[in-house]
Motif scaffolding. Structure first.
Motif, PDB file in Angstrom:
ATOM      1  N   UNK A  51       0.834  -1.215   0.000  1.00  0.00           N
ATOM      2  CA  UNK A  51       0.000   0.000   0.000  1.00  0.00           C
ATOM      3  C   UNK A  51       0.856   1.248   0.000  1.00  0.00           C
ATOM      4  N   UNK A  52       1.894   1.225   0.839  1.00  0.00           N
ATOM      5  CA  UNK A  52       2.765   2.395   0.959  1.00  0.00           C
ATOM      6  C   UNK A  52       3.517   2.643  -0.336  1.00  0.00           C
ATOM      7  N   UNK A  53       4.084   1.568  -0.862  1.00  0.00           N
ATOM      8  CA  UNK A  53       4.879   1.702  -2.089  1.00  0.00           C
ATOM      9  C   UNK A  53       4.001   2.200  -3.229  1.00  0.00           C
TER      10      UNK A  53
ATOM     11  N   UNK B 135      -7.914  -6.814   6.191  1.00  0.00           N
ATOM     12  CA  UNK B 135      -7.016  -6.524   5.073  1.00  0.00           C
ATOM     13  C   UNK B 135      -6.725  -5.042   4.918  1.00  0.00           C
ATOM     14  N   UNK B 136      -7.224  -4.278   5.842  1.00  0.00           N
ATOM     15  CA  UNK B 136      -7.104  -2.810   5.682  1.00  0.00           C
ATOM     16  C   UNK B 136      -5.774  -2.289   6.165  1.00  0.00           C
ATOM     17  N   UNK B 137      -5.251  -1.363   5.395  1.00  0.00           N
ATOM     18  CA  UNK B 137      -4.023  -0.659   5.787  1.00  0.00           C
ATOM     19  C   UNK B 137      -4.355   0.810   5.946  1.00  0.00           C
ATOM     20  N   UNK B 138      -3.976   1.359   7.074  1.00  0.00           N
ATOM     21  CA  UNK B 138      -4.156   2.806   7.302  1.00  0.00           C
ATOM     22  C   UNK B 138      -2.816   3.505   7.238  1.00  0.00           C
ATOM     23  N   UNK B 139      -2.855   4.739   6.908  1.00  0.00           N
ATOM     24  CA  UNK B 139      -1.610   5.537   6.909  1.00  0.00           C
ATOM     25  C   UNK B 139      -1.629   6.515   8.071  1.00  0.00           C
TER      26      UNK B 139
ATOM     27  N   UNK C 254       6.382   8.394   8.181  1.00  0.00           N
ATOM     28  CA  UNK C 254       5.115   7.688   7.917  1.00  0.00           C
ATOM     29  C   UNK C 254       5.134   6.317   8.583  1.00  0.00           C
ATOM     30  N   UNK C 255       4.026   5.963   9.146  1.00  0.00           N
ATOM     31  CA  UNK C 255       3.873   4.604   9.691  1.00  0.00           C
ATOM     32  C   UNK C 255       2.555   4.034   9.159  1.00  0.00           C
ATOM     33  N   UNK C 256       2.628   2.904   8.536  1.00  0.00           N
ATOM     34  CA  UNK C 256       1.368   2.232   8.138  1.00  0.00           C
ATOM     35  C   UNK C 256       0.800   1.525   9.350  1.00  0.00           C
TER      36      UNK C 256
ATOM     37  N   UNK D 157       9.695   5.596   6.059  1.00  0.00           N
ATOM     38  CA  UNK D 157       8.433   4.863   6.172  1.00  0.00           C
ATOM     39  C   UNK D 157       8.636   3.614   7.017  1.00  0.00           C
ATOM     40  N   UNK D 158       7.811   3.487   8.072  1.00  0.00           N
ATOM     41  CA  UNK D 158       7.884   2.327   8.949  1.00  0.00           C
ATOM     42  C   UNK D 158       6.634   1.470   8.831  1.00  0.00           C
ATOM     43  N   UNK D 159       6.809   0.203   9.089  1.00  0.00           N
ATOM     44  CA  UNK D 159       5.634  -0.665   9.171  1.00  0.00           C
ATOM     45  C   UNK D 159       5.056  -0.598  10.571  1.00  0.00           C
TER      46      UNK D 159
END
Lengths: 400, 686
Positions: free
Chosen positions: A168-170, A378-382, A286-288, A264-266
């Motif tokens: 998602x981030x990429x 399955x959701x990714x938030x930023x 940024x952190x997902x 960017x961090x996970x």
């Protein structure tokens, strides 16, 4: 002629039969451990997580979030007349200790199920144990791919995987921001490797690959060598697969060197703690996330519930993403126990879990499991560190 | 004994079966051997390998566990054990005990098997041991290795490997091997079957072709391989190569072959040369092809020879069968009929099968058969026998005349294992000829009678005239009234009687002539019939001024003949002479001379005239029946032919010489009659 044809046929059939016999496998053996950990009044649940050490924030907040909910459930009478008793051991994010604890939970504490495991190296170690002892695990604070592929009958993942996070981030960075030069800074263990692979897979989609890869040893703060390498590469983005302390140090040192890529961090980094440690240095990092922000309590009733219950049971704790995740974990566990009914055993519990469809955890996204689907969300938030605080991203802006 | 029977039955199998069974037996044997080897060697080594692996794992664990034991870091220890168990496949358990044999860490779940730490306990002096123990009802190989700090034992590592999977592995290996072996045997069987078929198929075709040949079926020769047109390759010409443009033959198998300058004849080093020939190489190396081609060669040679023989046989069978006369092949010793042609069966009225059962003499009455055999055996060296006018008998009993010609054949027929000389006999049905002869004879008789009638008329006239004279005299005397004296009367009556006698003589002679001739022949003085002729013709000849000179030998030996017929001969000759001299004209000198004499053992008679004579062309045809130089109605032409036949009947010879305008001479000769050992009395029918 006829006679020899008959002979040939006979020989063929013998050959086939022997082949079939040689390919025989032994049938599985039956187990009678399926109803362990359940008494008339109690359901025993076990957990081993990082309560001390360099990942203590993660483990503590995670389990507190969960326990907040479970305490509430127990208060209300439990599930089908049984209270949930949770036994927690500290493994300090150390795989051998995690293994040791798990063995203890299974052999001595004789728990019904496990939950709230923290970390990739630790969780990955217990996979064979879990499979051998056939004990269900619900919710682990890791997006490790190994827990998801191949399909594991006894492990239920709730959070989205690292691959999903990084992809998602990429996607956003490449498509929206036009970034092309990515470097990866990772912890030198299963977690870090997993994240690295995730990054590479994500970049591959855009015919890119990391221009630099650098690592640090788990449990240490030796990030200098890695920093050198990545600074030298001139990356635009640094994907970081690590924990809050070494990552914070890396970012600070980088800023000191006038190196200002997108950091960017996970989610595993522990965004809140990272923000706290970095302060102003953390601007734009940024952190997902895989669960909604605790700040969304106004919007999401369950998040609000978490905050309230945390306040009640663990007043010293600050609400965090990690805690939210723990809370959701516990909600899924309880839901599963509910669905299994009074006649509770491990197999029926697993069946019940797998029957869970569109269970609203109250975070705006439903959890669905199936006989071949043990991936809940399955959701990714930023989220981004702005003004020293980790906030949900509504509009992108980068600090320079 | 059973073994020998087995070997025998194996020998009798077809090539295909032989190869197939041998291959199968061989591979089964190999399979069994390899299975035994597997069980004895391979599988134990597998077990050993597994045990070695366990030992290795145990040893590596020792190294890793030592520090943890020393620091009493149980979680780490447990972690190591689980890690090891996770990495190494097939481990049932791993556990570590302390110096006092208490379990420090393990990989069991729910419960530790009771007493497992004691099951494979190391003695103080032992550093490692493998033992088969029972854990929860299962057999397990427990490998124990001691952990030492220096010399002091601080603990033991136990690695457990279930035996069952090991067994399963070995069984699986065994099963797989067996299955593979069976498949190999199957494939080998199929392959060998194919190979054997490849070998035996052309041979079977050959056998079939040869069987067909023996059965007499001519057929397309099997083609084994596409034959090269070697004459095109080698640029041969027809006159130099006997197999030019013949697809079924190969030049290296035939005799005459040109080889670069050599004459067209076989040469001993031929095959050497052929081996180097490119055509031979293209075709000849494969043994199956070679043997096939050689046989094809034989077959086609044999076939063409057989065809020729058959054609030849056909031809001669045709000749034999369709000969217009009955032909017989008779065994000279037994007298049995060996073979007959179509006409023989038709003529004699028997079926062919019947005739072949019969003796040849069954076709004759007893005495005729005797005659045949006597003739045959009388002249043993004689190759050719001719019996004229044999009285043969048909099946229905009907008789007929045949001329029998027989010849000794070099024909050798194998009967009962032996060889027999055969007689080839031809019987010619002469019934028609005889009838014609009879007709001739009849005609001749008629002619002769005619002649004789004239003669007799002349002859009878005389006595009649004399009688007339006497009667007239008596009448005249009486009419005149003169007295006839007794003496005169006696004279006249005696004269009349005399003349009557004379007339009777002539008539009785005629009667004798007219009588059907006897069958017999008997000794006759040739002079008598000659003289008899002139009693008939004497007067006539005198009237015609024909002088007759008779030089008859008084001591002429007798011949075997018949008076009447001899008379007929000379009658005929004399009348011919008379006619020939009459034709010369009235002024000519007409003279007949008959001479009889003996010359050696022949009696000669020569009749000579001074008639017109005849040219050679006529002289040659003189004896032909119905050949005449006289006008139609005057002569029948049968006389001389009858004469000829009659002479021949008496085993005589007749010859004629003539000079045109001067005269003709007939010479006859007959064999002298001998009392004993002479010619046999014959019965000749007319």
């Amino acid at each position: 002629m006829k006679k020899s044809k008959l002979m040939n046929l006979g020989m063929i059939s013998i050959a086939i039969m022997s082949l079939m016999m040689s390919c025989q496998r032994h049938p599985d053996q039956k187990d009678d451990t399926t109803s362990l950990g359940v008494t008339d009044t109690e359901i025993l649940i076990g957990s081993s997580c990082a309560l001390t050490g360099h990942a203590s924030f993660l483990g503590t907040n995670y389990i507190h979030g969960a326990l907040s909910y479970i305490n509430r459930v127990n208060e209300k009478g439990g599930v089908h007349g049984r209270k949930i008793r949770v036994t927690v051991y500290d493994d300090g994010y150390d795989p051998p200790r995690c293994v040791f604890n798990t063995q203890r939970l299974i052999n001595q504490d004789k728990v019904f199920a496990l939950f709230c495991y923290v970390g990739t190296p630790t969780s990955v170690e217990i996979i064979p144990i879990v499979e051998e002892s056939k004990i269900p695990v619900v919710g682990l604070f890791t997006g490790a791919n190994a827990l998801r592929n191949p399909f594991r009958k006894y492990i239920f993942n709730i959070r989205a995987s690292y691959y999903q996070e990084i992809a998602a981030m990429v996607k956003h960075l490449v498509e929206d921001e036009g970034s092309r030069k990515f470097a990866v800074f990772y912890q030198y263990d299963a977690y870090g490797f997993d994240g690295l692979t995730g990054a590479e897979l994500a970049l591959k989609k855009y015919n890119l690959e990391p221009i630099a890869r650098a690592s640090y040893m788990r449990g240490t703060m030796d990030v200098e060598q890695a920093l050198e390498k990545i600074v030298a590469s001139g990356a635009e983005v640094v994907i970081m697969i690590g924990t809050y302390d070494p990552c914070a140090k890396f970012i600070r040192l980088a800023r000191a060197r006038d190196f200002f890529p997108v950091f960017y961090n996970v989610s595993f980094v522990g965004g809140n703690e990272l923000a706290r440690k970095l302060g102003s240095d953390g601007e734009g990092v940024i952190v997902t996330q895989v669960v909604p922000s605790p700040d969304t309590r106004a919007l999401l009733p369950r998040v609000d519930e978490y905050c309230r219950l945390l306040e009640k049971y663990y007043p010293k704790d600050q609400p965090s993403y990690v805690g939210v995740e723990g809370f959701i974990n516990a909600r899924v566990l309880v839901r599963g126990l509910e669905l299994a009914g009074r006649k509770l055993d491990r197999e029926s519990f697993i069946s019940a879990m797998e029957s869970m469809e569109e269970y609203c955890t109250g975070i705006g996204h439903a959890v669905t499991f199936g006989p071949k689907d043990h991936q809940g969300l399955d959701t990714v938030y930023f989220s981004q560190i702005i003004g020293g605080k980790l906030v949900l991203v509504t509009a992108w802006h980068f600090a320079h | 004994m059973a073994f020998r029977a087995l070997v025998q039955s194996f020998e009798n199998l077809t090539i295909r079966r032989k190869v197939l069974y041998s291959t199968i037996v061989m591979f089964v044997f190999i399979g069994i051997l390899s299975s035994i080897a597997n069980w004895l060697i391979f599988i134990p080594s597998v077990i050993e390998q597994i045990q070695i692996q366990s030992m290795r794992v145990a040893h590596s664990l020792v190294t890793r566990c030592r520090p943890r034991i020393l620091s009493n870091n149980l979680p780490m220890l447990t972690g190591i054990l689980f890690q090891t168990k996770g990495m190494e496949t097939g481990l049932a358990y791993v556990f570590v005990t302390d110096a006092k044999n208490q379990i420090l860490a393990h990989t069991f779940f729910y419960s530790i098997p009771h007493g497992i730490e004691k099951a494979n306990q190391l003695e103080p002096y032992e550093d490692e041991k493998v033992q088969l123990i029972t854990v929860r009802g299962k057999s397990v190989y427990d490998t124990a290795v001691s952990i030492k700090e220096g010399l002091k034992k601080i603990g033991t590592v136990h690695v457990g490997v279930e035996k069952k999977p090991v067994d399963a592995i070995t069984l699986q290996i065994g099963m797989t091997l067996t299955a593979v072996m069976l498949i190999i045997i199957l494939l080998a069987g199929l392959l060998s079957s194919m190979v054997a078929t490849y070998i035996s198929k052309p041979l079977l075709r050959l056998i079939q072709a040869m069987n067909d040949l023996s059965a007499g079926k001519t057929q397309q020769l099997p083609r084994f391989f596409q034959k090269l047109r070697c004459w095109e390759v080698m640029n041969c010409t027809e006159d130099k190569c006997p197999v030019y443009q013949k697809d079924d033959l190969f030049c290296w198998l035939t005799g005459g072959i040109l080889r670069h300058g050599k004459e067209q004849k076989s040469f001993p080093e031929k095959m050497e040369a052929c081996h180097k020939c490119s055509v031979y190489k293209m075709q000849g190396e494969n043994e199956i092809v070679q043997i096939s081609n050689a046989f094809i060669n034989i077959i086609s040679t044999v076939q063409s020879a057989a065809d020729k023989t058959k054609a030849s046989e056909e031809k001669y069978r045709l000749l034999f069968n369709y000969d217009p006369n009955p032909l017989f092949v008779v065994n000279m010793d037994s007298g049995k009929i060996l073979d007959v042609n179509d006409l023989a069966t038709i003529t004699y009225g028997y079926e062919r099968e019947e005739m072949i059962e019969m003796s040849f003499e069954d076709l004759f009455d007893a005495d005729e058969a005797d005659r045949f055999w006597k003739e045959l055996h009388h002249f043993p060296g004689k190759e050719y026998i001719f019996l004229p006018k044999v009285w043969a008998r048909k099946k229905d009993g009907h008789h007929f005349f045949i001329d029998l010609h027989a010849r000794v054949g070099k024909f050798q027929k194998i009967q009962n294992g032996g060889l027999a000389l055969s007689l080839i006999v031809r019987t010619v049905d002469i019934t028609q000829r005889l009838e014609r002869e009879a007709q001739l004879t009849q005609a001749s008789k008629m002619a002769t009678l005619g002649e004789m009638a004239t003669g007799i008329a002349h002859e009878l006239n005389q006595p009649l005239n004399v009688m007339r004279v006497g009667a007239d005299f008596l009448a005249k005397m009486i009419k005149r009234g003169q007295k006839v004296s007794e003496k005169q009367l006696l004279e006249v009556s005696c004269n009349i009687s005399e003349q009557v006698d004379r007339a009777s003589n002539i008539i009785s002679h005629l009667r004798a002539f007219g009588r059907k001739s006897d069958l017999k022949v008997y000794p006759v003085d040739l002079n008598e019939p000659i003289r008899a002729v002139f009693t008939i013709l004497g007067q006539q000849l005198k009237l015609r001024d024909i002088k007759v000179r008779l030089n008859l030998d008084k001591d002429l030996p007798k011949i075997l003949a018949d008076k009447n017929r001899l008379e007929q001969i000379f009658l005929n000759l004399v009348t011919n002479a008379r006619d020939a001299m009459e034709a010369k004209g009235p002024k000519a000198n007409k003279e007949i001379t008959i001479t009889t004499s003996q010359a050696g053992n022949r009696v000669m008679a020569v009749v000579s005239d001074t008639g017109t004579g005849m040219p050679d062309s006529i002289r040659q045809k003189i004896f032909e029946p119905f050949f005449t130089t006289k006008e139609v109605g005057k002569g029948t032409g049968v006389g001389l032919s009858i004469t000829y036949t009659l002479v021949k009947d008496f085993k005589g010879d007749i010859d004629v010489e003539s000079t045109l305008g001067v005269g003709t001479t007939f010479k006859l000769s007959f064999p002298v009659y001998q009392e004993k050992g002479g010619p046999h009395e014959e019965i000749v029918n007319h």
